[in-house]
Design a protein around this motif. Sequence first.
Motif, PDB file in Angstrom:
ATOM      1  N   ASP A  76      31.736  -2.019  33.459  1.00 33.60           N
ATOM      2  CA  ASP A  76      33.221  -2.123  33.802  1.00 33.60           C
ATOM      3  C   ASP A  76      33.495  -3.731  33.722  1.00 33.60           C
ATOM      4  N   ARG A 116      33.061   9.102  43.593  1.00 29.86           N
ATOM      5  CA  ARG A 116      33.758   9.706  42.663  1.00 29.86           C
ATOM      6  C   ARG A 116      33.271   8.937  41.479  1.00 29.86           C
ATOM      7  N   ASP A 148      36.764   4.614  37.221  1.00 30.67           N
ATOM      8  CA  ASP A 148      38.087   4.611  36.338  1.00 30.67           C
ATOM      9  C   ASP A 148      38.181   3.061  35.959  1.00 30.67           C
ATOM     10  N   GLU A 159      35.507   3.885  34.112  1.00 27.27           N
ATOM     11  CA  GLU A 159      34.252   4.441  33.175  1.00 27.27           C
ATOM     12  C   GLU A 159      34.186   5.900  32.820  1.00 27.27           C
TER      13      GLU A 159
HETATM   14  N1  GLY Z   1      36.149   0.890  37.519  1.00 25.72           N
HETATM   15  C1  GLY Z   1      35.589   0.951  39.187  1.00 25.72           C
HETATM   16  C2  GLY Z   1      36.214   1.810  40.190  1.00 25.72           C
HETATM   17  O1  GLY Z   1      36.573   2.844  39.778  1.00 25.72           O
HETATM   18  O2  GLY Z   1      35.935   1.535  41.399  1.00 25.72           O
END
Ligand code: GLY
Length: 422
Positions: free
Chosen positions: A210, A285, A288, A290
């Motif tokens: 990320d 979960r 986001d 990713e």
């Molecule tokens: N992209 C890192 C998160 O969703 O926490």
Amino acid sequence: MDVLIIGSGGREYSIGLALSKDENVEKIYFAPGNGATDALGENLAISDFNALADFVEKNGIELTIVGPEAPLVEGIVDVFKERNLTIFGPTAKAAQLEGSKIFMKNFLARHGVPTAKYIETNSLQEAYDFINTMTAPIVVKADGLCGGKGVIIAQSQDEAKQAAGEMLSGNSFGDAGTSIVVEEFLDGYELSVFAICDGKDYVVLPAAQDHKRLLNNDQGPNTGGMGAYAPTPLVNDDIYAKLDERVIKPTLKGMQEEGMPFTGVLFIGVMVVNGDPIILEYNVRFGDPECEELMPLLKSPASELFYKAATGDLANAKIEFHDKYAVGVVMASKDYPYKNSEPAEIIIDDIYHEEINENAHISFAGVSRGEDGKLYATGGRVLVCVGIGDSIKEAQQRAYMLVGQVHYAGKQCRTDIAYQAL
Ligand code: GLY
Ligand code: AMP
């Protein structure tokens, strides 16, 4: 089968997009969804867990997939399971792995999973005493969910004490900060590793990286994530093997032994220090952004992965991935991450370009459909341009070609996503 996806972000859009290409899936519902998910299925304005379960029962929806952490921590899976409905995600008890950093750190310690040295406390004196033994940087974390903002990396003992004081007094994060974790700083490179779990068995997805900072070269404030890519060449077979043996297996075994078998996505925030994976945190979960890169790398039907995980049947699944790379570039609104921006109309060039059409796509996130039928940027992170290729370079070029076709007032994005791999 018909599927319900809970959530409204680019993550949920990308899961919906994968399911929309899956011949086992007929209809997709989103609750609440966003201004673009209605092109993949039907948006539902239902949020109450029992009302959602009623809808699922009445409409014969065979599988529900939960995107964000909040409904998991609040127990949506418990409500559905009590009513014998198939749902992908951990119970509220298991979701404490993300919901409470103290629970997570103590769990890791109980089961010998490598993590940064720490104390947990609700006493300022205890925090001060520990901080006095440490050298900066020092990491101070609020216990509860803070939307990704509850971590302070202090550059001195004084700064760490100040952060601890503000958290413990409830000033900075309210109740989420009245207990804290103080831990040593880990110096290495960071990975996002995802294991899809069915309680006992698991499938590890290609490791991703990320980009949490707003600006190029990892400068500027932290965000939810400005882009990601997978698989990352920073992970070799040795690190995957260590993750299996030292992290994933003891975690799933420990959760079983403690009476809360883990089903759903185990998101492992890893720092690799001198070739060893050390756990920064768990989330329960998908990451986001990713998820937006991992879904298109999935070769097996998405419904198979999620359904078999939700029904404890992963041992009988053969999950395969494309031998390709994906790069996702987040396009954010003008004032992200500081404040909300004015809605801005999104215009996507209507030019056919074979390379883009076949190897790149958009996952929509913070968008709304106006009364005029047009799409508007209304959220912080507006959309993700995802490119697929035979190399990271090729995937990156395709993602940025698509970025060049998307226009709205105040758009901002990083121009260096995947730089660590190139
Ligand atoms: N992209 C890192 C998160 O969703 O926490
Ligand atoms: P978390 O919410 O725990 O993932 O923390 C947010 C970010 O802070 C992580 O993604 C890391 O970049 C950083 N971070 C957290 N804990 C540490 C640590 N012990 N050492 C170095 N960086 C950390």
